[in-house]
Design an enzyme around this catalytic site. Sequence first.
Site, PDB file in Angstrom:
ATOM      1  N   PRO A   1       0.812  -1.213   0.000  1.00 51.77           N
ATOM      2  CA  PRO A   1       0.000   0.000   0.000  1.00 51.77           C
ATOM      3  C   PRO A   1       0.844   1.261   0.000  1.00 51.77           C
ATOM      4  O   PRO A   1       1.997   1.269   0.416  1.00 51.77           O
ATOM      5  CB  PRO A   1      -0.789  -0.121   1.300  1.00 51.77           C
TER       6      PRO A   1
ATOM      7  N   GLY B   1       4.902   2.070   6.009  1.00 50.77           N
ATOM      8  CA  GLY B   1       5.714   2.884   6.901  1.00 50.77           C
ATOM      9  C   GLY B   1       7.177   3.001   6.521  1.00 50.77           C
ATOM     10  O   GLY B   1       7.723   2.195   5.791  1.00 50.77           O
TER      11      GLY B   1
ATOM     12  N   VAL C   1      -4.284  -0.052   7.111  1.00 50.44           N
ATOM     13  CA  VAL C   1      -3.675   1.063   6.394  1.00 50.44           C
ATOM     14  C   VAL C   1      -2.271   0.705   5.914  1.00 50.44           C
ATOM     15  O   VAL C   1      -1.890   1.002   4.779  1.00 50.44           O
ATOM     16  CB  VAL C   1      -3.642   2.324   7.287  1.00 50.44           C
ATOM     17  N   GLU C   2      -1.492   0.054   6.752  1.00 51.19           N
ATOM     18  CA  GLU C   2      -0.093  -0.210   6.428  1.00 51.19           C
ATOM     19  C   GLU C   2       0.094  -1.279   5.350  1.00 51.19           C
ATOM     20  O   GLU C   2       0.899  -1.108   4.441  1.00 51.19           O
ATOM     21  CB  GLU C   2       0.676  -0.630   7.689  1.00 51.19           C
ATOM     22  N   SER C   3      -0.603  -2.396   5.465  1.00 49.26           N
ATOM     23  CA  SER C   3      -0.328  -3.512   4.552  1.00 49.26           C
ATOM     24  C   SER C   3      -1.562  -4.099   3.889  1.00 49.26           C
ATOM     25  O   SER C   3      -1.430  -4.990   3.044  1.00 49.26           O
ATOM     26  CB  SER C   3       0.384  -4.638   5.321  1.00 49.26           C
TER      27      SER C   3
END
Length: 203
Positions: A11, A15, A98-100
């Site tokens: 995505p 981070g 959100v991260e992955s």
Amino acid sequence: MVLAAILLSAPAWAGAQKEEALSANVASAMSRSISDVNAPKLVFDDPREGQAWLAEMSSRLQKKIPDPWVRERLLTAIQYEAVRAGLDPQLVLGLIQVESGFNKYAISGAGARGLMQVMPFWTRHIGTPQHNLFDLTTNLRYGCTILRYYLDVERGNLFRALGRYNGSLGRPEYPDRVVGAWKKRWAWTPPAGLRLAADKRPR
């Protein structure tokens, strides 16, 4: 071909935590947390509440992870690692979304890895080179330990801690997305009957 698909699926919000020097005490405490060898299990005062939580979260995650065994194993590990670190499991679910996007093999452009997009330098500071950040439990343990550290650094300020986690401290977009996912997709309260039973427990 498979690797290309994995890389393409990472995505945009993955981070890029900043590498910073840790004090010896902090590094030691985080290392002890990472080295815990206990198998994940649901951590609830009332087992019925745990099963209700697992069933509800599993239903919400079904489209992303169709296999029920894989889904329940992941959710159990998320709940266990979040509680160990003093985090809300629903917050961690929002962060992973959100991260992955719940892709355990996601890799960001900065090299962050796995479900919680952990930067590899953390294995040098608080783990060992043998730690595999694509391993489900290892990644969650690192991610929850790191987020707990950032919350402590920021004295409980979640927005600043999330900014540190993502490498975007001072900008609102990433914290807003994580908190939005947490509140809109993963917020949960026990069914009314279980809440009533909990209220009647001896104090």
